[in-house]
Design an enzyme around this catalytic site. Sequence first.
Site, PDB file in Angstrom:
ATOM      1  CG  ASP A   1      -3.942  -2.403   1.828  1.00 12.85           C
ATOM      2  OD1 ASP A   1      -3.319  -1.683   2.617  1.00 12.85           O
ATOM      3  OD2 ASP A   1      -3.645  -3.589   1.614  1.00 12.85           O
TER       4      ASP A   1
ATOM      5  CE1 TYR B   1      -4.384   1.686  11.400  1.00 10.74           C
ATOM      6  CE2 TYR B   1      -2.159   0.791  11.364  1.00 10.74           C
ATOM      7  CZ  TYR B   1      -3.239   1.343  10.702  1.00 10.74           C
ATOM      8  OH  TYR B   1      -3.176   1.550   9.352  1.00 10.74           O
TER       9      TYR B   1
ATOM     10  CD  GLU C   1      -3.727   2.648   0.787  1.00 11.91           C
ATOM     11  OE1 GLU C   1      -2.815   2.423  -0.015  1.00 11.91           O
ATOM     12  OE2 GLU C   1      -3.668   2.380   2.008  1.00 11.91           O
TER      13      GLU C   1
ATOM     14  CD  GLU D   1       1.167   7.270   5.542  1.00 10.86           C
ATOM     15  OE1 GLU D   1       1.391   8.005   6.534  1.00 10.86           O
ATOM     16  OE2 GLU D   1       1.153   6.034   5.606  1.00 10.86           O
TER      17      GLU D   1
ATOM     18  NE  ARG E   1      -2.358   5.501   3.372  1.00  9.58           N
ATOM     19  CZ  ARG E   1      -1.419   4.553   3.519  1.00  9.58           C
ATOM     20  NH1 ARG E   1      -1.518   3.691   4.504  1.00  9.58           N
ATOM     21  NH2 ARG E   1      -0.422   4.478   2.670  1.00  9.58           N
TER      22      ARG E   1
ATOM     23  CG  ASN F   1       1.614   6.077   9.926  1.00 13.93           C
ATOM     24  OD1 ASN F   1       2.045   5.445  10.887  1.00 13.93           O
ATOM     25  ND2 ASN F   1       1.779   5.668   8.682  1.00 13.93           N
TER      26      ASN F   1
ATOM     27  CG  HIS G   1      -7.000   3.547   7.181  1.00 17.29           C
ATOM     28  ND1 HIS G   1      -6.131   3.169   6.179  1.00 17.29           N
ATOM     29  CD2 HIS G   1      -6.413   3.158   8.333  1.00 17.29           C
ATOM     30  CE1 HIS G   1      -5.065   2.590   6.703  1.00 17.29           C
ATOM     31  NE2 HIS G   1      -5.221   2.553   8.008  1.00 17.29           N
TER      32      HIS G   1
ATOM     33  CG  ASP H   1       1.861  -2.568   2.824  1.00 12.28           C
ATOM     34  OD1 ASP H   1       0.772  -3.087   2.499  1.00 12.28           O
ATOM     35  OD2 ASP H   1       1.949  -1.432   3.338  1.00 12.28           O
TER      36      ASP H   1
ATOM     37  CG  ASP I   1      -3.955  -0.542   6.049  1.00 13.62           C
ATOM     38  OD1 ASP I   1      -4.707  -0.173   5.141  1.00 13.62           O
ATOM     39  OD2 ASP I   1      -2.709  -0.541   5.966  1.00 13.62           O
TER      40      ASP I   1
ATOM     41  CB  CYS J   1       5.157   1.161   2.529  1.00 10.21           C
ATOM     42  SG  CYS J   1       5.476   2.119   4.038  1.00 10.21           S
TER      43      CYS J   1
END
Length: 299
Positions: free
Chosen positions: A91, A48, A118, A191, A161, A213, A116, A62, A89, A126
């Site tokens: 985002d 990952y 989101e 999440e 996500r 996660n 993914h 982040d 990721d 985060c």
Amino acid sequence: MLYARTSPAEKRLLFREQLRSGELLRFPGAFNPLSAKLIERKGFDGVYISGAVLSADLGLPDIGLTTLTEVAGRGQQIARATELPAIIDADTGFGEPMNVARTIQTLEDAGLGGTHIEDQINPKRCGHLDGKAVVDTDTAIKRIRAAVDARRDPNFLIMARTDIRAVDGLPSAIDRAKVLVDAGADAIFPEAMASLEEFAAMRAAVDVPILANMTEFGKSELFSVDQLRDVGINIVIWPVSLLRMAMGAADRALDTLLVEGHLTSRLGEMQHRAELYDLIDYASYNHFDASVFNFHLEH
């Protein structure tokens, strides 16, 4: 030697077959190509690549500061170092739906196994922090549809996500997951689930793979692989764990240098030079030049 012998297309195909098996797949987070090699050597199922880790590696929070070019470039470096599939990721997809489409094709070209997207607003944060905000359902759907439409390799995994659990509760998260699956998402990343029961409820609600996660110091309890398997989770990630371990060790080593002036007392905690050379397959480079590896290392 050099890079993986398995092509990105073959990695994606094998990854899809693993997902269809129903077995829980373990994807520790790699913070660089070398750690990805170690993850493979230890026998895990995949790698990952965390957006939080990529940001931290640049000394940034982040909050969506990294660019598609930075993320894809680092993702390629990590993915090509291992025979394992890599999920990255992405985002919020780096912009509007057309940007999401470009993101998918760029990540395909970089050799990733999947990504993914989101449903947070920009600037994002985060997923285990308070104060998150999510986009409306229509915007979330458009992001996933753009991703699916842009995909050229049907085995490239597009995961949706959703961060809405921490904003509006579990029923909203389940509703959001269902519409994202209808929009074409191959898998769901819910999440900040608060309990195993919430994971089980999500499992019952959708008929696609679900990712858990297990990040430290967050909203979710750190459930074991067996616990997650028992409620039907398909992929578990530990996104920042190896970076946290490495930075913790680096912090202690620097303190030792300040106090003792050398690291003799810490030698037993270090990866030995011989172990490093074995992991990077130093000896195989004699294929090009017999003088490359003509020495002996003591363990």
